[in-house]
Design an enzyme around this catalytic site. Sequence first.
Site, PDB file in Angstrom:
ATOM      1  N   ASN A   7      54.018   7.588  26.714  1.00 34.54           N
ATOM      2  CA  ASN A   7      52.644   8.091  26.780  1.00 34.54           C
ATOM      3  C   ASN A   7      52.385   8.542  28.220  1.00 34.54           C
ATOM      4  OD1 ASN A   7      49.893   8.514  26.748  1.00 34.54           O
ATOM      5  ND2 ASN A   7      49.333   6.370  26.369  1.00 34.54           N
ATOM      6  N   LYS A   9      49.923  10.040  29.428  1.00 39.90           N
ATOM      7  CA  LYS A   9      48.495   9.956  29.777  1.00 39.90           C
ATOM      8  C   LYS A   9      48.024  11.223  30.505  1.00 39.90           C
ATOM      9  CE  LYS A   9      48.695   4.997  29.547  1.00 39.90           C
ATOM     10  NZ  LYS A   9      48.161   3.717  29.949  1.00 39.90           N
ATOM     11  N   HIS A  95      44.047   4.159  20.981  1.00 38.44           N
ATOM     12  CA  HIS A  95      44.539   3.561  22.231  1.00 38.44           C
ATOM     13  C   HIS A  95      43.359   2.875  22.929  1.00 38.44           C
ATOM     14  CE1 HIS A  95      46.046   3.168  26.314  1.00 38.44           C
ATOM     15  NE2 HIS A  95      47.264   3.268  25.798  1.00 38.44           N
ATOM     16  N   SER A 213      52.830  -2.362  30.066  1.00 45.11           N
ATOM     17  CA  SER A 213      53.671  -2.690  31.232  1.00 45.11           C
ATOM     18  C   SER A 213      55.160  -2.838  30.914  1.00 45.11           C
ATOM     19  CB  SER A 213      53.161  -3.960  31.926  1.00 45.11           C
ATOM     20  OG  SER A 213      51.916  -3.712  32.521  1.00 45.11           O
ATOM     21  N   GLY A 234      53.938   3.458  29.173  1.00 44.25           N
ATOM     22  CA  GLY A 234      52.994   4.275  29.940  1.00 44.25           C
ATOM     23  C   GLY A 234      53.628   4.725  31.241  1.00 44.25           C
TER      24      GLY A 234
HETATM   25  P1  PGA Z   1      51.587   0.993  30.815  1.00 45.84           P
HETATM   26  O1  PGA Z   1      50.743   1.705  29.666  1.00 45.84           O
HETATM   27  O2  PGA Z   1      53.020   0.982  30.378  1.00 45.84           O
HETATM   28  O3  PGA Z   1      51.364   1.814  32.028  1.00 45.84           O
HETATM   29  O4  PGA Z   1      51.051  -0.408  30.954  1.00 45.84           O
HETATM   30  C1  PGA Z   1      51.009   1.409  28.348  1.00 45.84           C
HETATM   31  C2  PGA Z   1      50.066   2.108  27.402  1.00 45.84           C
HETATM   32  O5  PGA Z   1      48.913   2.376  27.759  1.00 45.84           O
HETATM   33  O6  PGA Z   1      50.456   2.407  26.282  1.00 45.84           O
END
Ligand code: PGA
Length: 252
Positions: A7, A9, A95, A213, A234
Amino acid sequence: MKIVIGNLKMNLNSPKERERYLSLLKKELTGQKLINTELILLPSFIHLEAFRKSLSQKVKIGAQNFFFESKGPFTGEISPLMLSNLGCEYALAGHSERRRYFLEKNEEISLKIIAAMKNGIAPILCVGETKVEKENQETLKVISTQLKECLKGVSRTRLEKIVIAYEPVWAIGADITPSPHEIMEAKVLIRKVLVDIFGKKYAELARIIYGGSVNAKNLEAVCLEPEMDGILIGRESLLPHELIKIAKMVNE
Ligand code: PGA
């Protein structure tokens, strides 16, 4: 088949940044055979076409969001029909960042899930508890309500298309993750709720993944040990080297 979803973002702010990302990614993918793993990337809408054109069949593309109507006077929205015509095979629904900043509710998410499937897009439904809900020991209740309300109206024969991502809100964008045991517990609960709604035979078809994470160092604990069907990544997906390293580990 395991799934690894990146993702991206709201990142890659210019065509130049996008091209740099794609060229690094292609370099990492050269000579790789991810036989047991589906690699899916979710860039911003504006990059979808470039991603599809630039990446081979090795990488599928999907969207981070969409509206539930197919077309019409909905200024600023993107429909699932537009996405499927662009070659998107997946899309996120619910999400926690959409729930938090755009006040998305389960009712709307369920409409999105139905609309996605109608247009041949596999929805990735995100569920998970906040820090406060965890402290109040409401995890099970929260996940179960989210699943029941978001999957309302979904036909059980379509369950093989659905991906459920267990994403504890407190673990997203943080540097903490639940223990393998907690993730396994969430997975068992999700499966149980699916069995309650759809019956055992169909409930087995949905894929259940973990997100929050994820990195190469904790992959064993958050995905391999709790035997998840894949992961949602993410921040680390913005680093092609790390993304492909994780995908290779999942594939093994
Ligand atoms: P992150 O995001 O890996 O940066 O914690 C995960 C997500 O939002 O799906």
